[in-house]
Design a protein around this motif. Structure first.
Motif, PDB file in Angstrom:
ATOM      1  N   ALA A  56       4.449   7.976  -0.349  1.00 44.43           N
ATOM      2  CA  ALA A  56       4.950   6.790  -1.045  1.00 44.43           C
ATOM      3  C   ALA A  56       4.543   5.521  -0.302  1.00 44.43           C
ATOM      4  O   ALA A  56       4.094   4.540  -0.921  1.00 44.43           O
ATOM      5  N   VAL A  57       4.686   5.531   1.005  1.00 40.40           N
ATOM      6  CA  VAL A  57       4.329   4.371   1.822  1.00 40.40           C
ATOM      7  C   VAL A  57       2.828   4.099   1.751  1.00 40.40           C
ATOM      8  O   VAL A  57       2.398   2.948   1.605  1.00 40.40           O
ATOM      9  N   ALA A  58       2.028   5.152   1.837  1.00 39.61           N
ATOM     10  CA  ALA A  58       0.573   4.996   1.798  1.00 39.61           C
ATOM     11  C   ALA A  58       0.116   4.415   0.461  1.00 39.61           C
ATOM     12  O   ALA A  58      -0.731   3.516   0.412  1.00 39.61           O
ATOM     13  N   ALA A  59       0.700   4.903  -0.625  1.00 37.08           N
ATOM     14  CA  ALA A  59       0.327   4.417  -1.961  1.00 37.08           C
ATOM     15  C   ALA A  59       0.728   2.949  -2.130  1.00 37.08           C
ATOM     16  O   ALA A  59      -0.025   2.147  -2.706  1.00 37.08           O
ATOM     17  N   PHE A  60       1.885   2.600  -1.628  1.00 35.16           N
ATOM     18  CA  PHE A  60       2.347   1.217  -1.733  1.00 35.16           C
ATOM     19  C   PHE A  60       1.436   0.267  -0.957  1.00 35.16           C
ATOM     20  O   PHE A  60       1.025  -0.775  -1.475  1.00 35.16           O
ATOM     21  N   LYS A  61       1.112   0.630   0.263  1.00 38.63           N
ATOM     22  CA  LYS A  61       0.250  -0.229   1.080  1.00 38.63           C
ATOM     23  C   LYS A  61      -1.132  -0.395   0.452  1.00 38.63           C
ATOM     24  O   LYS A  61      -1.740  -1.466   0.534  1.00 38.63           O
ATOM     25  N   GLN A  62      -1.608   0.653  -0.198  1.00 45.37           N
ATOM     26  CA  GLN A  62      -2.928   0.599  -0.809  1.00 45.37           C
ATOM     27  C   GLN A  62      -2.954  -0.335  -2.023  1.00 45.37           C
ATOM     28  O   GLN A  62      -3.926  -1.063  -2.246  1.00 45.37           O
ATOM     29  N   ASP A  63      -1.861  -0.342  -2.797  1.00 43.89           N
ATOM     30  CA  ASP A  63      -1.841  -1.098  -4.054  1.00 43.89           C
ATOM     31  C   ASP A  63      -1.218  -2.480  -3.946  1.00 43.89           C
ATOM     32  O   ASP A  63      -1.401  -3.313  -4.847  1.00 43.89           O
ATOM     33  N   ALA A  64      -0.465  -2.740  -2.884  1.00 47.12           N
ATOM     34  CA  ALA A  64       0.326  -3.975  -2.793  1.00 47.12           C
ATOM     35  C   ALA A  64      -0.484  -5.237  -3.067  1.00 47.12           C
ATOM     36  O   ALA A  64      -0.078  -6.101  -3.862  1.00 47.12           O
ATOM     37  N   ALA A  65      -1.648  -5.352  -2.450  1.00 48.93           N
ATOM     38  CA  ALA A  65      -2.449  -6.578  -2.576  1.00 48.93           C
ATOM     39  C   ALA A  65      -3.013  -6.790  -3.970  1.00 48.93           C
ATOM     40  O   ALA A  65      -3.384  -7.921  -4.338  1.00 48.93           O
ATOM     41  N   THR A  66      -3.042  -5.739  -4.781  1.00 48.70           N
ATOM     42  CA  THR A  66      -3.605  -5.856  -6.132  1.00 48.70           C
ATOM     43  C   THR A  66      -2.548  -6.246  -7.168  1.00 48.70           C
ATOM     44  O   THR A  66      -2.880  -6.510  -8.322  1.00 48.70           O
ATOM     45  N   ILE A  67      -1.303  -6.276  -6.768  1.00 46.45           N
ATOM     46  CA  ILE A  67      -0.202  -6.580  -7.692  1.00 46.45           C
ATOM     47  C   ILE A  67       0.057  -8.085  -7.693  1.00 46.45           C
ATOM     48  O   ILE A  67       0.541  -8.646  -6.713  1.00 46.45           O
ATOM     49  N   LYS A  68      -0.271  -8.736  -8.805  1.00 45.49           N
ATOM     50  CA  LYS A  68      -0.216 -10.196  -8.888  1.00 45.49           C
ATOM     51  C   LYS A  68       0.865 -10.731  -9.821  1.00 45.49           C
ATOM     52  O   LYS A  68       1.171 -11.926  -9.805  1.00 45.49           O
TER      53      LYS A  68
END
Length: 273
Positions: free
Chosen positions: A38-50
């Motif tokens: 869950a943490v890995a997926a969040f860190k990977q996608d966080a910057a793309t969420i605008k």
């Protein structure tokens, strides 16, 4: 996955963990594959969420964000989350204000302004990750040792200047306060808000929470009471009993006020601590 000290009684676990809960949570993460993923997926996608819409559509990221704010149970309530992210949280008519829920307010304050994505800052992403991890760790402990997760949450969330209103706005803080104050949580929860405020206000001595030591002692009282009375009574309490008007001096609260007519309860509490 069980924690390494889960076989210990609740209070010794609590005393050990509060020395450095972040470190304990980080060690626990290594034993929980689902949390790591869950943490890995969040860190990977966080910057793309605008936008709020993008966060709502990204279930994995939303799970971590809501978990960080203690809102995991709201993950299916799209309309609620949408309002919290799009309304002005300072408005008296906003859901954040009218809900009276401190977690909702904190989430709204952090995620209502998307001029710049709240997830664009590495520091924010790290803070959310750590909060999610800590809450997940406490949830795991709560499952293994009932009350332990709540006691840890109370210790790190309660402040020395908090008020009765602060306690009432946080379900977990309120639950701990109810138990230590001598109330059955199920029956207390059935009362309306004004009744709850009146009852708890008459029992809860906020001065006992004016120091860090006092907060920790309060949390340990909660754990001790759960060991003495691990299950809720099956006999409904009357309103007279809730108000402390039944004339009894041997209720739960008396264990910590010194009003008990028997020394045995006090001795048991001392032994537990």
């Amino acid at each position: 996955m069980s924690s390494s000290i889960s076989a210990m009684p609740a209070i010794p676990q609590y005393v050990s963990i509060i020395k450095d809960e972040d470190s304990s949570a980080n060690k626990w993460e290594k034993t929980s594959v689902s949390t790591q993923q869950a943490v890995a997926a969040f860190k990977q996608d966080a910057a793309t969420i605008k936008t709020p819409e993008q966060l709502l559509k990204n279930y994995k990221a939303l799970k971590v964000v809501l978990g960080a704010y203690g809102m995991s149970s709201a993950i299916g309530e799209t309309a609620v989350i949408q309002k919290l992210m799009t309304q002005d949280p300072t408005s008296s008519t906003s859901l954040a204000q009218t809900s009276g829920n401190s977690s909702w307010k904190a989430f709204a304050n952090a995620f209502s302004d998307w001029t710049t994505s709240p997830l664009s800052s590495p520091d924010t992403v790290q803070s959310i990750t750590q909060s999610y991890l800590t809450n997940s760790y406490e949830d795991s402990l709560q499952t293994e040792t009932p009350g332990l997760g709540d006691a840890l949450y109370f210790t790190r969330t309660a402040t020395t200047d908090m008020t009765l209103a602060n306690v009432m706005s946080d379900p977990k803080l309120l639950k701990v306060a109810e138990v230590v104050s001598g109330f059955d949580t199920t029956q207390f929860g059935a009362l309306d808000y004004d009744q709850q405020v009146r009852l708890l206000g008459s029992k809860l001595d906020m001065s006992k929470l004016s120091t860090t030591k006092g907060i920790q002692q309060f949390a340990q009282q909660y754990l001790a009471l759960l060991q003495i009375h691990p299950t809720a009574t099956t006999t409904p309490a009357s309103m007279l009993t809730l108000y402390g008007g039944d004339g009894s001096t041997t209720d739960i609260l008396s264990l910590f006020t010194g009003n008990s007519s028997s020394d045995s309860s006090s001795s048991l509490y001392s032994a537990l601590l």
